[in-house]
Design a protein around this motif. Sequence first.
Motif, PDB file in Angstrom:
ATOM      1  N   LYS A 137       0.851  -1.195   0.000  1.00  0.00           N
ATOM      2  CA  LYS A 137       0.000   0.000   0.000  1.00  0.00           C
ATOM      3  C   LYS A 137       0.886   1.244   0.000  1.00  0.00           C
ATOM      4  O   LYS A 137       1.179   1.824   1.044  1.00  0.00           O
ATOM      5  N   ILE A 138       1.273   1.665  -1.204  1.00  0.00           N
ATOM      6  CA  ILE A 138       2.185   2.794  -1.356  1.00  0.00           C
ATOM      7  C   ILE A 138       1.518   4.096  -0.937  1.00  0.00           C
ATOM      8  O   ILE A 138       2.181   5.052  -0.541  1.00  0.00           O
ATOM      9  N   GLN A 139       0.195   4.153  -1.023  1.00  0.00           N
ATOM     10  CA  GLN A 139      -0.580   5.298  -0.517  1.00  0.00           C
ATOM     11  C   GLN A 139      -1.686   4.731   0.351  1.00  0.00           C
ATOM     12  O   GLN A 139      -2.496   3.927  -0.100  1.00  0.00           O
ATOM     13  N   ASP A 140      -1.710   5.138   1.607  1.00  0.00           N
ATOM     14  CA  ASP A 140      -2.656   4.517   2.538  1.00  0.00           C
ATOM     15  C   ASP A 140      -3.278   5.559   3.464  1.00  0.00           C
ATOM     16  O   ASP A 140      -3.289   5.398   4.680  1.00  0.00           O
ATOM     17  N   SER A 141      -3.772   6.637   2.858  1.00  0.00           N
ATOM     18  CA  SER A 141      -4.426   7.689   3.630  1.00  0.00           C
ATOM     19  C   SER A 141      -5.618   8.214   2.844  1.00  0.00           C
ATOM     20  O   SER A 141      -5.667   8.107   1.614  1.00  0.00           O
ATOM     21  N   PRO A 142      -6.611   8.796   3.537  1.00  0.00           N
ATOM     22  CA  PRO A 142      -7.793   9.322   2.835  1.00  0.00           C
ATOM     23  C   PRO A 142      -7.411  10.409   1.845  1.00  0.00           C
ATOM     24  O   PRO A 142      -6.453  11.150   2.042  1.00  0.00           O
ATOM     25  N   PRO A 175      -3.737   9.866  -4.505  1.00  0.00           N
ATOM     26  CA  PRO A 175      -3.156   8.622  -5.033  1.00  0.00           C
ATOM     27  C   PRO A 175      -2.768   8.742  -6.499  1.00  0.00           C
ATOM     28  O   PRO A 175      -2.068   7.883  -7.022  1.00  0.00           O
ATOM     29  N   LEU A 176      -3.217   9.817  -7.171  1.00  0.00           N
ATOM     30  CA  LEU A 176      -2.806  10.018  -8.561  1.00  0.00           C
ATOM     31  C   LEU A 176      -1.315  10.316  -8.667  1.00  0.00           C
ATOM     32  O   LEU A 176      -0.744  10.274  -9.763  1.00  0.00           O
ATOM     33  N   ASN A 177      -0.683  10.632  -7.528  1.00  0.00           N
ATOM     34  CA  ASN A 177       0.760  10.845  -7.534  1.00  0.00           C
ATOM     35  C   ASN A 177       1.530   9.533  -7.666  1.00  0.00           C
ATOM     36  O   ASN A 177       2.762   9.553  -7.775  1.00  0.00           O
ATOM     37  N   TYR A 178       0.822   8.410  -7.659  1.00  0.00           N
ATOM     38  CA  TYR A 178       1.457   7.090  -7.726  1.00  0.00           C
ATOM     39  C   TYR A 178       0.900   6.349  -8.955  1.00  0.00           C
ATOM     40  O   TYR A 178      -0.159   5.719  -8.891  1.00  0.00           O
ATOM     41  N   LEU A 181      -0.983   2.752  -9.232  1.00  0.00           N
ATOM     42  CA  LEU A 181      -2.223   2.425  -8.532  1.00  0.00           C
ATOM     43  C   LEU A 181      -3.419   2.397  -9.476  1.00  0.00           C
ATOM     44  O   LEU A 181      -3.470   3.112 -10.477  1.00  0.00           O
ATOM     45  N   THR A 182      -4.396   1.575  -9.124  1.00  0.00           N
ATOM     46  CA  THR A 182      -5.678   1.528  -9.824  1.00  0.00           C
ATOM     47  C   THR A 182      -6.785   1.769  -8.807  1.00  0.00           C
ATOM     48  O   THR A 182      -6.566   1.701  -7.591  1.00  0.00           O
TER      49      THR A 182
END
Length: 487
Positions: A137-142, A175-178, A181-182
Amino acid sequence: MLKTTLNTNRILSFCLFIFFISTKINGQIVIGTPNLGFSQACASASFNNYNATFVFSPESNLEASNQFIIEMSDELGDFTNPTIVFTSNPGSVTTSPATLNFSIPTTTAGEGYKIRIKSTAPAATSARSIAFAAYYKIQDSPFTINNLVSTGAYCSGGSYLLTIDNPGTGDNDSPLNYPSLTFNWFKETSQTTSVFVSEGETLEVTEEGTYFVETNYGTCTSNSFSNRVTITEVTSGQANATINSSLGNPFCPDQGMTTLSTISGVSYQWYKDGNAIPNATNQMYQTDESGSYSVQVDLGACSASGSIDLLSELFDASINVEEENTIETDETLTVIISSTAANPDYQWFLNGALISSATGDTYEANQYGDYLVVVTENTGCEGTREFNFSINEPIDPFPEVDKIPNMISPNGDNINDTWVIPPQYVSGTNTDVTIMTSQGKVVLKTNNYLNNWPENQLNLTNINQVFYYIITTADNKTKKGSITVIK
């Protein structure tokens, strides 16, 4: 004799073959299927540690240089191009059963991963483990969608586009910075249930409902989800255009501008206190001022409107004196600052220099000059307010002068700004004063001169323009001359 020798050689060869086979068998090990110490591998920057236990036999066949390796398959369980996730130090694992710890790569994302154990000396490979879900989970925040505006509307027969904000508002970690991700979009069916709608970075909504999106981490639970947005269909009349303030309402102006956002549309017009704001025609509008803000949104075949009473938490303050003040030489001016600031500090300045002894909300000013007061709130919504005022010497409109001046410079510096003549010719002496241009046009004619010409700005055609005067006293004595006005 020849036959005996031939049989002897055959027996010797067979014995050597049996010895060689026995040696080869005795030099091998068997590795059992690895048992996972977890059901899912839901890793993140704060946790990425998993283990697997396996048996091998016989222990005595391990060579001193042996290393155990953990290989991980792709998300479908295929080991064509496995990823090595752990390699033991040579000779560090010598007893069975053994437990090894490993971490999953940051690119891991899928439901069907497997691992297997390999040894190097002697070489052996275990069977594959059971399949398991694994995600890093490279991004795991709201994060936010729709600029954090909680509503949206579309005209009957149309649609509304929901998008993930990038970079978002406030501290939003989009999460668009990663790019790896889908995303999965959902529609609520109750307060606690929802159904999957679609995949992707955006969602085109054609049905009323409440929608949200989550980063696709499969069966792993995650905090990477968005706010909810309720979409309505406008069949008649005007829809509600909700307005959101990025810094909240009330907001602290010391944090900078707050961004007002509304629902998505074709075009926009923002208003403050009922008046259209020039050039405020985007979906978002930035401000640091309190007020009643509203917006008109053109949705195409229909429209929407909304409003918000925006409040700044910056304290109120006022000063009890005018910007320009006059006192006599032996007088003082009592200046009082009234404020609602919590735990305030006061700084007083005279002509740019700090008055170190002045630290309260009241100051007795007795010097001429330009003053500045800075009030700072140190608790809660921190911020400052400033007040400027000046104290000037009194101006005598009828000073004792002996001669009639022939030059003035009305530049606002309070020095020779007006034509000041001797007291015997001014108001109360019944003297006629006439001033003319060089072409004979009368610009002033009075028998009650107040030493105040020119009262208004002159439309000078030359840098140094010449005017002419005629002074006639009550006993018909006349004085004439010129006045050069320096621009």
